[in-house]
Enzyme design. Sequence first.
Site, PDB file in Angstrom:
ATOM      1  CD  GLU A 111      -1.244  -0.564   3.648  1.00  0.00           C
ATOM      2  OE1 GLU A 111      -1.491   0.307   4.496  1.00  0.00           O
ATOM      3  OE2 GLU A 111      -1.739  -1.699   3.672  1.00  0.00           O
ATOM      4  CE  LYS A 113       6.776   5.813   5.631  1.00  0.00           C
ATOM      5  NZ  LYS A 113       6.678   7.271   5.775  1.00  0.00           N
ATOM      6  CG  ASP A 115       5.306  13.138   3.746  1.00  0.00           C
ATOM      7  OD1 ASP A 115       5.516  12.808   4.926  1.00  0.00           O
ATOM      8  OD2 ASP A 115       5.917  14.055   3.177  1.00  0.00           O
ATOM      9  CE1 TYR A 223      -1.648   3.547   9.219  1.00  0.00           C
ATOM     10  CE2 TYR A 223      -1.711   5.423   7.726  1.00  0.00           C
ATOM     11  CZ  TYR A 223      -1.319   4.852   8.923  1.00  0.00           C
ATOM     12  OH  TYR A 223      -0.616   5.590   9.841  1.00  0.00           O
ATOM     13  CE  LYS A 310      10.343   7.590   3.570  1.00  0.00           C
ATOM     14  NZ  LYS A 310      11.039   8.179   4.722  1.00  0.00           N
ATOM     15  CB  CYS A 404      21.787  40.607  12.110  1.00  0.00           C
ATOM     16  SG  CYS A 404      20.081  40.041  12.330  1.00  0.00           S
ATOM     17  CB  CYS A 407      18.864  43.820  14.463  1.00  0.00           C
ATOM     18  SG  CYS A 407      20.190  42.655  14.884  1.00  0.00           S
ATOM     19  CB  CYS A 422      22.124  37.896  14.994  1.00  0.00           C
ATOM     20  SG  CYS A 422      21.693  39.530  15.652  1.00  0.00           S
ATOM     21  CB  CYS A 428      17.777  40.250  16.792  1.00  0.00           C
ATOM     22  SG  CYS A 428      17.659  39.677  15.093  1.00  0.00           S
TER      23      CYS A 428
END
Length: 665
Positions: A111, A113, A115, A223, A310, A404, A407, A422, A428
Amino acid sequence: MNDQERIYQLRKELHEHNYRYYVLNQPVIGDQQFDMLMHELQDLEEKHPELYDENSPTQRVGSDLNQEFRQVPHRYPMLSLSNTYNEGDVAEWYNSVRKGLNDAPFEVCCEMKYDGLSISLTYVDGQLRQAVTRGDGVQGDDVTNNVKTIRSIPLVLPGKGYPKEFEIRGEILMPWQSFERLNREREAADEPLFANPRNAASGTLKSQKSEVAATRQLDAYLYYLLGEELPADGHYENLMAAASWGFKISQGMKKVSTLQEIYDFISYWDTERKNLPVATDGIVLKVNNLQQQRALGFTAKSPRWAIAYKFKAERACTRLNEVTYQVGRTGAVTPVANMDPVQLAGTVVKRAPLNNEDFIKSFDLHIGDYVYVEKGGEIIPKIVGVDIDQRPIIAQPVQFITRCPECGTPLVRYEGEAVHYCPNDSGCPPQIKGRIEHFISRKAMNIDSLGPETVDDYYRIGLIHNIADLYLIDVQQINGDGSRQKSAQKIVNSIAASKNVPFERVVFALGIRFVGETSARLLARHFKTIDALMNATAEELMEVEGVGEVIANSVISYFQNPVNKEIVERLREYGLQMALSEEQLQGASDRLAGKSIVISGVFTHHSRDEYKQLIEQHGGKNVGSISGKTSFILAGENMGPSKLEKARKLGVEIISEDDFLQMIE
């Protein structure tokens, strides 16, 4: 026909139309006619509140009231599957099953799989009673109200012949079409986009308002069927029965008898899955016969009778146009590749994280490069290579930023780390909001009536600038036009209740870099007061078990920052716990001194966290895994079979909840 009879008739008709539209994909009436029937039912139910039914079709619209998710133990533990990525491993699993069954013939159910987010649905007398997430496999969140908004999940079963009570498990998903629509709406509203359908489905199912779940058009595929009185002794046959009861079952299931048939199934769906309306990342193989499943049993983490194959990640080639930078809660700066849109694993990919400066240099990335992109685990896009032959002559190397992006503070890279940070943790914006979200989280101050979106909203309008500002919020400030009085009061009450959270969790909630839940508890127990912790030297800090130079320096740096010191003083002023309680200072007893204890299962009298505290208060030590040094296991209901087997092999004593409480009295 009186109103009561009409209500019952409308409910039956609308359940049937929902089933035909969302499960069978065979509607017999148009949307306008369906809406007319729904409006008629809503009007009649408003007229007759005494006929309220929690499973009425009208309940699928959800509520705008905040809800709390309570933890519910699973009657049957929800275990994960072992993963494999090639046909050789599939053959190895197949042969191990054959050996485990002493060469007896067996069938395998193949069957898809999906996600998504695992869900367990309980039905009693043909009506949905409870929906619980996987959680940690032993217990999960009760998300029944949100699940009721999913049209493909029947509230009342239209079929016949089902057991009086049973559990059915499956996956909650957001179809590609819904995902793309949602991200278009979020982009138009200048809101952060969801990375993939799974994250979107998870965020939706965990939304505090079921009204949000109702608008996002989730779907579900079921399932696995569990119960005392199942219709058949075959997994495939049980799912076919479930389909006849009204459940949406994968149409791609197939029962096979040979290894070659498994290979053929995998080969077919490796291509055909791209035409499915929802995300998939592999194939699940299950021994079909339930008696044979029981005979094969379980390993420490997964059933021996099932495995997940997979799919290999899809790859595409596209142009790198720009690198932008994101700042996380801890100040970590993540570079992001912005690319020409490309279709990959069912969705359009335009961005991919680049991890850090070293990652960029390893590929010698240039703006204008054509890069190869894959989806790791079919979820997160990642750059896996560069086509140097297509590099433009004028292409310039990617230069990592020095300041950064939020900031403007110069970035730092600590010795031994690959990530730039940072250091402006108190000024920030992304860091400030992230620290507030951490502060209100369940294992910290547990202000569960607030969420990331609310924090972002409060920060944007200037209501809060740091964690201490939370304690200045009053109902009038967040009541808006007056229609949110109840939810506003709940938020204020929850903030007030957090003042009783123990000192060790306050230390964790402060969000000191590298100080996790365990180290916060150890620091609080060692120094006993916030003043002692603030004034501790590096040498004194490193006397605490598990605290090394990195954590010690981080603690010192945090309290040397005047902004942080001011926030702590304000928190003290507002009434937060800044010292161990008298009971903790005195110590309950030393009855468990020298004992290493493992906690397993679901408990009745106290939560797992409360039992961990009790163990420490009585001189014991919490450990996560069983070994020959384990003194005993504190076991609740549904203790994992692998832990039980290991305990028996090592001769470790198992103590019940009641016996443990008597032990420490």
